[in-house]
Design a protein around this motif. Structure first.
Motif, PDB file in Angstrom:
ATOM      1  N   PRO A 146       0.600  -1.039   0.143  1.00 16.81           N
ATOM      2  CA  PRO A 146      -0.287  -0.254  -0.048  1.00 16.81           C
ATOM      3  C   PRO A 146       1.142   1.093  -0.309  1.00 16.81           C
ATOM      4  N   GLN A 147       0.723   2.238  -0.673  1.00 14.13           N
ATOM      5  CA  GLN A 147       0.489   3.390  -0.295  1.00 14.13           C
ATOM      6  C   GLN A 147       0.989   4.338   0.323  1.00 14.13           C
ATOM      7  N   ALA A 148       2.156   4.420   1.317  1.00 12.26           N
ATOM      8  CA  ALA A 148       2.050   5.452   2.130  1.00 12.26           C
ATOM      9  C   ALA A 148       1.567   7.114   1.915  1.00 12.26           C
ATOM     10  N   PRO A 149       0.586   7.444   3.509  1.00 12.85           N
ATOM     11  CA  PRO A 149      -0.470   8.100   3.287  1.00 12.85           C
ATOM     12  C   PRO A 149       0.154   9.731   3.047  1.00 12.85           C
ATOM     13  N   VAL A 150      -0.025  10.634   2.413  1.00 15.07           N
ATOM     14  CA  VAL A 150       0.533  11.402   1.700  1.00 15.07           C
ATOM     15  C   VAL A 150       0.264  12.777   2.407  1.00 15.07           C
ATOM     16  N   ALA A 151       0.945  14.293   3.345  1.00 12.91           N
ATOM     17  CA  ALA A 151       0.378  14.919   3.911  1.00 12.91           C
ATOM     18  C   ALA A 151       0.211  16.209   3.073  1.00 12.91           C
ATOM     19  N   GLY A 152      -0.719  17.216   2.916  1.00 12.68           N
ATOM     20  CA  GLY A 152      -0.341  18.443   2.925  1.00 12.68           C
ATOM     21  C   GLY A 152      -0.485  18.331   1.174  1.00 12.68           C
ATOM     22  N   ASP A 153       1.141  19.205   1.228  1.00 15.01           N
ATOM     23  CA  ASP A 153       1.650  19.071  -0.935  1.00 15.01           C
ATOM     24  C   ASP A 153       1.610  18.736  -0.805  1.00 15.01           C
ATOM     25  N   ALA A 154       3.306  17.454  -0.152  1.00 18.27           N
ATOM     26  CA  ALA A 154       3.631  16.707  -0.373  1.00 18.27           C
ATOM     27  C   ALA A 154       3.637  16.176  -1.701  1.00 18.27           C
ATOM     28  N   THR A 155       4.905  15.581  -2.328  1.00 22.84           N
ATOM     29  CA  THR A 155       4.426  15.006  -3.934  1.00 22.84           C
ATOM     30  C   THR A 155       4.654  14.017  -3.338  1.00 22.84           C
ATOM     31  N   PRO A 156       3.795  12.845  -3.807  1.00 17.91           N
ATOM     32  CA  PRO A 156       3.225  11.463  -4.039  1.00 17.91           C
ATOM     33  C   PRO A 156       4.707  10.292  -4.045  1.00 17.91           C
ATOM     34  N   ALA A 157       4.561  10.074  -2.677  1.00 22.51           N
ATOM     35  CA  ALA A 157       6.552   9.137  -2.904  1.00 22.51           C
ATOM     36  C   ALA A 157       5.697   6.997  -3.362  1.00 22.51           C
ATOM     37  N   PRO A 158       6.741   6.320  -4.294  1.00 18.37           N
ATOM     38  CA  PRO A 158       6.275   5.445  -4.061  1.00 18.37           C
ATOM     39  C   PRO A 158       6.005   4.423  -2.837  1.00 18.37           C
ATOM     40  N   GLY A 159       5.176   3.310  -2.748  1.00 18.45           N
ATOM     41  CA  GLY A 159       4.959   2.492  -1.430  1.00 18.45           C
ATOM     42  C   GLY A 159       6.532   2.145  -1.874  1.00 18.45           C
ATOM     43  N   ARG A 160       6.376   0.681  -0.715  1.00 16.48           N
ATOM     44  CA  ARG A 160       7.392   0.066  -1.005  1.00 16.48           C
ATOM     45  C   ARG A 160       6.715  -1.085  -1.588  1.00 16.48           C
ATOM     46  N   VAL A 161       8.037  -2.515  -1.601  1.00 16.26           N
ATOM     47  CA  VAL A 161       7.426  -3.718  -2.187  1.00 16.26           C
ATOM     48  C   VAL A 161       8.015  -4.711  -1.382  1.00 16.26           C
ATOM     49  N   LEU A 162       7.125  -5.474  -1.453  1.00 13.67           N
ATOM     50  CA  LEU A 162       6.856  -6.921   0.271  1.00 13.67           C
ATOM     51  C   LEU A 162       7.732  -7.692  -1.295  1.00 13.67           C
ATOM     52  N   GLY A 163       8.931  -8.546  -0.197  1.00 16.17           N
ATOM     53  CA  GLY A 163       9.458  -9.256  -1.085  1.00 16.17           C
ATOM     54  C   GLY A 163       9.882 -10.828   0.260  1.00 16.17           C
ATOM     55  N   MET A 164       8.991 -12.130  -0.484  1.00 22.24           N
ATOM     56  CA  MET A 164       9.002 -13.494   0.221  1.00 22.24           C
ATOM     57  C   MET A 164       9.585 -14.432  -0.767  1.00 22.24           C
ATOM     58  N   GLU A 165       9.890 -14.748   0.180  1.00 23.72           N
ATOM     59  CA  GLU A 165      11.129 -16.349  -0.161  1.00 23.72           C
ATOM     60  C   GLU A 165      10.563 -17.776   0.593  1.00 23.72           C
ATOM     61  N   ILE A 166      10.934 -18.505  -0.532  1.00 18.78           N
ATOM     62  CA  ILE A 166       9.943 -19.632   0.464  1.00 18.78           C
ATOM     63  C   ILE A 166      11.147 -20.785   0.250  1.00 18.78           C
ATOM     64  N   ARG A 167      11.589 -21.369   1.456  1.00 20.31           N
ATOM     65  CA  ARG A 167      12.095 -22.888   0.980  1.00 20.31           C
ATOM     66  C   ARG A 167      12.683 -23.503   1.469  1.00 20.31           C
TER      67      ARG A 167
END
Length: 307
Positions: free
Chosen positions: A17-38
């Motif tokens: 999910p995208q981080a919330p944007v407050a005020g007139d800040a420039t929207p930023a891309p959210g983070r990526v969740l990485g997962m591996e199962i071995r």
């Protein structure tokens, strides 16, 4: 139902999910969740989780998900949040900077010894983190997808193991077929040797009681031949070995959780092959026993990877 190996690996990534944007800040891309199962082979299901600090709360539902799909294996799950390109470099808005400046002035008014805000502090405060609870649906969705890939990989590896085991079963059947006619031939040869020795003994000795002695010697020769035949008879071992091979083939056709039963049957095969070797009275039968044990040992190593 397929046969599953306990060896497999899968990994995947999913945008969070995208981080919330407050005020007139420039929207930023959210983070990526990485997962591996071995996973690798194990007698039981052994789960290990290596999750980043902000994902620790999701270990119980992840454990429940894996336990519902996997029965055996040493399984390690790794998951963490990765920064996308440009994350943390969002340009703060003027209103945010004004508010941070006003807050800093107020704090310094009361605490003049406090350290002023650095550029890193401003960027951090202007980029709110996504709450851990917001990652719940993303974590579950990615875990289900990664687990599907892992199960598919284990099924593919299981199919390769089945093909290898079927080939070894066919070779063991061939060796058993080679061994069956050897024992009757050997028994008959030994019987003829005993009778020849009896005839030689009778030809050398001649006395009044010769007929009685001849009959007793013949009975003894036949008794020794019978004892020899019993001692080297491997028909029972070959019958049990064939029955074990049939049961292994049936389990491979059935599929599912057959690893423990296959492991037990492999032990039984090894016992019969050992007995076959201990009763061997010819080099050919010894060779067959050795070849069997080599094949069975190879099967044992592979069966230990089956769920």
């Amino acid at each position: 139902m397929p046969v599953y190996s306990m060896t497999g690996y899968a990994s995947a990534q999913l945008n969070g999910p995208q981080a919330p944007v407050a005020g007139d800040a420039t929207p930023a891309p959210g983070r990526v969740l990485g997962m591996e199962i071995r996973s690798v082979n194990s007698r039981f299901l052994d789960l290990t989780f290596r999750l980043s600090e902000d994902l620790r709360a999701f270990e119980p539902p992840l454990r429940e998900l894996l336990q519902s799909r996997l029965k055996r294996g040493k399984v390690e799950v790794r998951a963490g949040l990765e920064a996308t390109s440009g994350e943390g470099l969002r340009e703060p808005g003027a209103r945010q900077l004004q508010r941070l400046g006003a807050l800093q002035d107020m704090v310094l008014g009361w605490l003049p010894q406090a350290r002023p805000l650095s550029v890193a502090d401003v960027l951090r405060l202007a980029t709110p983190e996504t709450g851990a609870a917001d990652w719940g649906p993303t974590v579950q969705s990615l875990a289900a997808r990664t687990l599907d890939d892992l199960v598919a990989a284990r099924a593919r590896e299981g199919e390769r193991l089945v093909q290898m085991l079927r080939g070894h079963l066919a070779r063991l059947r061939d060796l058993a077929a080679q061994a069956r006619p050897l024992v009757p031939q050997l028994v008959e040869q030994q019987r003829q040797r005993f009778l020849e020795r009896w005839r030689e003994a009778m030809a050398l000795g001649g006395s009044a009681g010769a007929p009685t002695q001849a009959e007793a010697a013949q009975d003894r020769a036949l008794s020794e031949a019978t004892a020899f035949a019993i001692r080297i008879d491997v028909a029972e071992e070959l019958t049990r070995l064939t029955a074990h091979l049939d049961e292994i083939a049936r389990l491979l056709d059935k599929g599912g959780e057959v690893g423990k039963r296959l492991d037990f049957l492999i032990q039984e095969l090894h016992r019969e092959a050992n007995t076959l070797g201990s009763k061997s009275a010819t080099l050919e039968l010894t060779r067959i026993s050795v070849d069997m044990k080599v094949l069975i040992e190879q099967m044992r190593e592979q069966v230990q990877n089956i769920e």
